[in-house]
Enzyme design. Structure first.
Site, mmCIF file in Angstrom:
data_model
loop_
_atom_site.group_PDB
_atom_site.id
_atom_site.type_symbol
_atom_site.label_atom_id
_atom_site.label_comp_id
_atom_site.label_asym_id
_atom_site.label_seq_id
_atom_site.Cartn_x
_atom_site.Cartn_y
_atom_site.Cartn_z
ATOM 1 N N ARG A 42 -13.080 67.183 33.666
ATOM 2 C CA ARG A 42 -13.563 65.851 33.315
ATOM 3 C C ARG A 42 -13.214 65.607 31.849
ATOM 4 O O ARG A 42 -13.180 66.548 31.051
ATOM 5 C CB ARG A 42 -15.080 65.756 33.517
ATOM 6 C CG ARG A 42 -15.529 65.988 34.951
ATOM 7 C CD ARG A 42 -17.049 65.958 35.069
ATOM 8 N NE ARG A 42 -17.477 66.148 36.452
ATOM 9 C CZ ARG A 42 -17.739 67.321 37.020
ATOM 10 N NH1 ARG A 42 -17.624 68.438 36.298
ATOM 11 N NH2 ARG A 42 -18.112 67.397 38.281
ATOM 12 N N TYR A 45 -10.063 62.869 48.195
ATOM 13 C CA TYR A 45 -8.687 63.137 47.765
ATOM 14 C C TYR A 45 -7.773 63.441 48.945
ATOM 15 O O TYR A 45 -6.559 63.263 48.843
ATOM 16 C CB TYR A 45 -8.662 64.294 46.763
ATOM 17 C CG TYR A 45 -9.312 63.941 45.455
ATOM 18 C CD1 TYR A 45 -8.681 63.091 44.548
ATOM 19 C CD2 TYR A 45 -10.572 64.431 45.127
ATOM 20 C CE1 TYR A 45 -9.290 62.745 43.358
ATOM 21 C CE2 TYR A 45 -11.185 64.094 43.940
ATOM 22 C CZ TYR A 45 -10.538 63.250 43.060
ATOM 23 O OH TYR A 45 -11.144 62.906 41.884
ATOM 24 N N HIS A 90 -17.171 70.145 41.943
ATOM 25 C CA HIS A 90 -17.974 69.295 42.821
ATOM 26 C C HIS A 90 -19.013 70.139 43.551
ATOM 27 O O HIS A 90 -18.681 71.175 44.118
ATOM 28 C CB HIS A 90 -17.087 68.606 43.865
ATOM 29 C CG HIS A 90 -16.236 67.516 43.305
ATOM 30 N ND1 HIS A 90 -15.115 67.027 43.948
ATOM 31 C CD2 HIS A 90 -16.334 66.802 42.153
ATOM 32 C CE1 HIS A 90 -14.565 66.072 43.222
ATOM 33 N NE2 HIS A 90 -15.281 65.923 42.131
ATOM 34 N N HIS A 129 -10.195 59.281 34.112
ATOM 35 C CA HIS A 129 -10.071 60.406 35.050
ATOM 36 C C HIS A 129 -8.766 60.388 35.837
ATOM 37 O O HIS A 129 -8.630 61.127 36.819
ATOM 38 C CB HIS A 129 -11.252 60.412 36.028
ATOM 39 C CG HIS A 129 -12.514 60.961 35.436
ATOM 40 N ND1 HIS A 129 -12.525 61.972 34.485
ATOM 41 C CD2 HIS A 129 -13.815 60.643 35.645
ATOM 42 C CE1 HIS A 129 -13.776 62.254 34.158
ATOM 43 N NE2 HIS A 129 -14.569 61.461 34.838
ATOM 44 N N ARG A 182 -7.242 63.767 36.218
ATOM 45 C CA ARG A 182 -8.100 64.604 37.078
ATOM 46 C C ARG A 182 -7.818 64.266 38.547
ATOM 47 O O ARG A 182 -7.709 65.167 39.386
ATOM 48 C CB ARG A 182 -9.569 64.353 36.726
ATOM 49 C CG ARG A 182 -10.583 65.121 37.583
ATOM 50 C CD ARG A 182 -11.971 64.921 36.964
ATOM 51 N NE ARG A 182 -13.057 65.223 37.872
ATOM 52 C CZ ARG A 182 -13.586 66.429 38.062
ATOM 53 N NH1 ARG A 182 -13.074 67.474 37.435
ATOM 54 N NH2 ARG A 182 -14.615 66.602 38.879
#
Length: 300
Positions: free
Chosen positions: A151, A281, A272, A246, A249
């Site tokens: 992050r 994703y 996560h 992000h 990321r």
């Protein structure tokens, strides 16, 4: 004359409890504070207090937010904040019933995160001029961000003791105080080593700091500053994709999945707690595979 807003002390008591018991980040606590104060202001305008709220009051507030055209995602987050807040009041016996018990969250469409193609990432990472101390720092940050999927708040707050170049690992204390070790990768190690030996001391001057990537004023860089730096290099690289802090990321996760990485491995690397957060994703990766199939398959 307009009455000055006085924040209900229950909000600060709740936030103090979250900080001490859950170890949440400042950004998360700030989001809770914003949500609860907005609700509290509304209640005070209706002559109500937080501890006296019923389900009808919550529904009236949600209707007010619809009238004011607040985004569904914003209202969904606010409801999550209210649920946690009223659960705290219930657990500490400050209320006898939960006004959130039968309140449903708005249904949200699954938004695919903005990402970059691998060629776009290559162009972005090639932009910084490593002969300039600031851009040398930025180059190392971009390489590290793409290599680790950190992050942005984790990247700008990174300290020297969290990083082992010899082992090629960074140690991150993420949301809720959870620790994870993330591999850096050879290219990121090379760029970070170059930055540490050739540019970091110029940014720090005579100031002692444990921050890996200080600002030009030798302080910890803000997330907003780094976002502006990313947008600068994207503009120079001719990348027109809408960027967010992000973006890299998201690219990290999507590209790993495109190359066959296991979803649970990506979950661990991203930090996560819930696999469903990582699963979005897979939709990005699947969309990319379908696009490639249509472009290159003779019957696509």
């Amino acid at each position: 004359m307009a009455k000055t807003y006085q924040c209900d002390p229950l909000i600060d008591a709740f936030l103090d409890d979250l900080w001490s018991s859950k170890g949440l980040s400042d950004n998360t606590l700030s989001a809770y504070r914003t949500d609860l104060r907005h609700f509290d202001r509304y209640l005070q305008s209706q002559g109500l207090r937080l501890r006296d709220v019923g389900q009808a009051d919550v529904r009236a507030y949600l209707a007010y937010r619809v009238e004011q055209q607040f985004a569904r995602t914003s209202s969904a987050r606010l409801l999550s904040s209210l649920r946690r807040f009223y659960n705290y009041l219930l657990q500490t016996k400050q209320i006898s019933g939960d006004p959130m018990a039968q309140i449903e969250s708005p249904k949200l469409s699954r938004h695919l995160p903005d990402s970059l193609s691998e060629s776009q990432v290559d162009r972005l990472l090639a932009e910084p001029n490593v002969d300039d101390p600031v851009e040398c720092r930025d180059k190392a940050m971009l390489e590290l961000l793409y290599a680790t999927g950190l992050r942005v708040s984790e990247l700008v707050g990174l300290t020297m003791e969290q990083m082992s170049l010899r082992q090629g690992l960074v140690r991150i204390i993420g949301k809720g105080g959870k620790e994870r070790l993330v591999p850096m990768g050879e290219m990121a190690i090379t760029e970070v080593e170059h930055y540490l030996t050739s540019a970091r001391h110029e940014l720090l001057g005579h100031i002692q700091s444990d921050v890996v990537f200080p600002s030009k004023r030798s302080q910890m860089m803000t997330r907003q500053t780094f976002w502006h730096r990313i947008k600068l290099y994207a503009s120079r690289a001719g990348i027109e994709t809408e960027l967010s802090p992000h973006t890299l990321r998201h690219a990290f996760a999507t590209h790993l999945l495109n190359h066959g990485a296991d979803l649970r491995v990506v979950q661990l690397l991203l930090g996560h707690s819930d696999l469903s957060t990582t699963q979005i994703y897979t939709h990005v990766a699947r969309a990319r595979l379908q696009e490639l199939h249509q472009q290159h398959h003779p019957r696509g």
